[in-house]
Design a protein around this motif. Structure first.
Motif, short mmCIF file in Angstrom:
data_model
loop_
_atom_site.label_atom_id
_atom_site.label_comp_id
_atom_site.label_asym_id
_atom_site.label_seq_id
_atom_site.Cartn_x
_atom_site.Cartn_y
_atom_site.Cartn_z
N PHE A 1 -16.85 -2.83 0.95
CA PHE A 1 -17.48 -2.10 -0.15
C PHE A 1 -18.94 -1.93 0.27
N MET B 1 0.84 -1.21 0.00
CA MET B 1 0.00 0.00 0.00
C MET B 1 0.87 1.25 0.00
N PHE C 1 -8.45 -4.37 7.59
CA PHE C 1 -8.02 -3.03 7.96
C PHE C 1 -8.43 -2.68 9.39
N ASP D 1 -14.12 1.96 -2.30
CA ASP D 1 -12.88 2.10 -1.54
C ASP D 1 -11.73 1.59 -2.40
N ILE E 1 -8.52 1.72 -2.01
CA ILE E 1 -7.42 1.04 -1.31
C ILE E 1 -7.81 -0.40 -0.99
N ALA E 2 -9.04 -0.58 -0.50
CA ALA E 2 -9.50 -1.94 -0.20
C ALA E 2 -9.59 -2.75 -1.50
N ALA E 3 -10.00 -2.10 -2.59
CA ALA E 3 -10.10 -2.81 -3.87
C ALA E 3 -8.73 -3.33 -4.29
N GLU E 4 -7.73 -2.46 -4.17
CA GLU E 4 -6.36 -2.85 -4.50
C GLU E 4 -5.92 -4.03 -3.62
N ALA E 5 -6.26 -3.97 -2.34
CA ALA E 5 -5.87 -5.04 -1.42
C ALA E 5 -6.60 -6.35 -1.73
#
Lengths: 262, 290
Positions: A94, A56, A88, B164, B166-170
């Motif tokens: 989502f 990240m 996280f 989101d 960042i969450a998508a990338e993760a």
């Protein structure tokens, strides 16, 4: 330990945000099927370390090896596909998508149909989509969430959202699962349920777990090894029983009360 | 015959508007970006298709010429979508909106200065090739393809990016290729609408594709509802019909329409069908499984 090669190894990692050093010369490894905990006061660099491992944020210097191969140049999505999944600290679902779609998105990296296949709905697409839905429903069934599969993720109670986030990470079929404060904001009954869930995940999926947690009794019971960070540096690495008595940890983190939480 | 020329004109306009609305909804509604440059893609589609039918191959039989021109119009717009997609890797939200606005200005001023396509006088003599069956055909094709796209892994990917990034990338979502595909498909569809528009009016000039045109498409999307194919159809229909029905009000139309929009934003800020679909629009692939 007699493992031939660690699953993940970090060598002399540094991360600076402007003038602030978040991670200073950090080296550690995690072996296959291990359950490794990371503790440390707020601002110790725990989440930054997760962000470095999952791509990240890029490291300022240092090397991260995944089964002996450097991965610090890879993107987050590439690392996820390699088998590094995470949750996280602040749940990042989502939210407007359904519970099922949240899981499907993690499965999507395994679907191989092309853009043209998706536009013209070729049979290959339909077949793969059906399989992905079936797999996602199976996973939801394991998490006892079949009933809410079509509900928006935002409508779930907090505990279920945490479970869904873990389920979503598992849908990636990870070899290494990083959990950032999985029991934050939970009472002891809910925390016990998550503990049970994580133990079951370790057995069922033979996953390697790397867990950040402030809830010390929880992490001491769950993990067989702990890393302690303070101001970006590693100050201790060992079994929970050793950590409890380590003078550096006591002075930096635990204070004089062994049961204190940050 | 119930369908007189006027009604046919309205119907064709309605379908073109619906295509535009679907195109913009893909970027603004499903992917959660904010493009105000869709009139530019429409312009590129309109001009490039008109170049084919007027300058390059005017003698080809229309049955072959028109679909080719429309496809080339779409492809030109799709190519123009690539630089915007690259820029979207680095910027989001308001900043990307400004970039799309700049892109619209560049395209418009470019067209105003190219004498080959009539510069600011406009492009004259475009053959009248857009008719109801062709428009319906392209409308249905665009709708079905976009519906398939949205109910696929790509659709889920762009919705994950919206929710989101960042969450998508993760979760392994290749955010860059998803954005690239979405911008290209969206601009392709806007280009198709532009090609149909040019061959309906038989005359286009750069000022037909200014910020007001983009605003019209935005109004339709937010009126009908974001992230909704049904909403795109509803928005385009209501907007087109209201525009016609309010004609007798003359200049007051320009007051009534925005006022209706204000009311809508107050009472239904997500638009009429925001984040929902009519059941016939959905693809229920999972029904057989449980």
């Amino acid at each position: 330990m007699n493992f031939p090669q660690p699953l993940l190894q970090a060598c002399h990692l540094h991360k600076n945000f402007g003038g602030q050093q978040s991670i200073i010369d950090l080296s550690f490894h995690i072996n296959e099927k291990e359950c490794l905990g990371i503790i440390g006061p707020n601002g110790a660099g725990k989440t930054t370390l997760f962000n470095l491992i999952t791509g990240m944020v890029p490291a300022s210097s240092g090397i991260i090896l995944w089964q002996g191969h450097p991965i610090e140049k890879k993107s987050g999505a590439q690392l996820a596909r390699l088998g590094i999944a995470r949750t996280f600290q602040n749940i990042r679902l989502f939210k407007q998508l359904s519970v099922l779609e949240n899981i499907q998105i993690a499965y999507d990296s395994q679907l191989t149909y092309s853009v043209l296949g998706s536009l013209f709905s070729f049979s290959q697409k339909n077949l793969q989509e059906k399989k992905s839905i079936a797999a996602a429903m199976d996973l939801l069934a394991m998490f006892e969430m079949t009933d809410v599969a079509h509900e928006p993720a935002s409508s779930l109670p907090y505990g279920f959202q945490r479970r869904l986030e873990i389920a979503r990470a598992l849908a990636l079929n990870p070899r290494l699962l990083l959990l950032d404060e999985p029991v934050a904001g939970m009472n002891s009954t809910e925390a016990a349920k998550i503990m049970e869930l994580l133990r079951w995940i370790q057995k069922e999926f033979s996953s390697t777990l790397l867990i950040i947690e402030h809830h010390l009794p929880f992490i001491m019971e769950l993990c067989n090894r702990l890393l302690v960070l303070n101001f970006g540096s590693l100050i201790a690495d060992g079994a929970p029983s050793q950590i409890k008595t380590n003078p550096a940890v006591i002075s930096a983190y635990l204070g004089n009360d062994n049961d204190s939480e940050e | 015959m119930i369908l007189n020329d006027y009604l046919i004109f309205i119907l064709i306009t309605l379908i073109i508007n619906a295509i535009l609305c679907l195109s913009l909804n893909l970027v603004n509604g499903y992917m959660g970006e904010f493009s105000v440059g869709h009139a530019a893609f429409m312009a590129l589609g309109a001009y490039s298709s008109a170049i084919i039918t007027v300058k390059i191959a005017p003698t080809l039989p229309p049955l072959f010429l028109f679909p080719m021109a429309v496809l080339i119009g779409g492809a030109t717009a799709a190519l123009a979508g690539i630089p915007l997609a690259f820029l979207s890797f680095k910027t989001r939200g308001d900043y990307l909106a400004i970039i799309t606005l700049a892109f619209l200005m560049i395209v418009k001023s470019g067209l105003e200065n190219i004498s080959y396509v009539g510069a600011s006088r406009g492009f004259l003599g475009i053959p009248h090739l857009t008719n109801l069956p062709w428009t319906l055909f392209w409308g249905v094709v665009c709708f079905l393809c976009l519906r398939n796209f949205i109910y696929s892994k790509w659709g889920r990917c762009i919705m994950a990016i919206r929710e989101d990034e960042i969450a998508a990338e993760a979760m392994g979502v290749a955010t860059r290729s998803a954005k690239m595909m979405t911008f290209m498909i969206s601009s392709f569809v806007a280009g198709v609408a532009g090609a149909l528009f040019a061959h309906q009016l038989q005359f286009i000039n750069p000022s037909s594709f200014d910020i007001l045109k983009s605003t019209d498409i935005l109004v339709m999307v937010y009126l009908g509802g974001v992230a909704s194919l049904s909403g795109s159809l509803a928005g385009a229909t209501i907007f087109t019909l209201l525009n016609q029905l309010l004609q007798p009000l003359g200049i007051w139309r320009m007051v009534v329409m925005p006022f209706l929009l204000v009311l809508l934003m107050l009472f239904r800020p997500r638009g009429i069908m925001g984040f929902r679909e009519w059941s016939w629009v959905k693809i229920h692939r999972d029904r057989s499984d449980h």
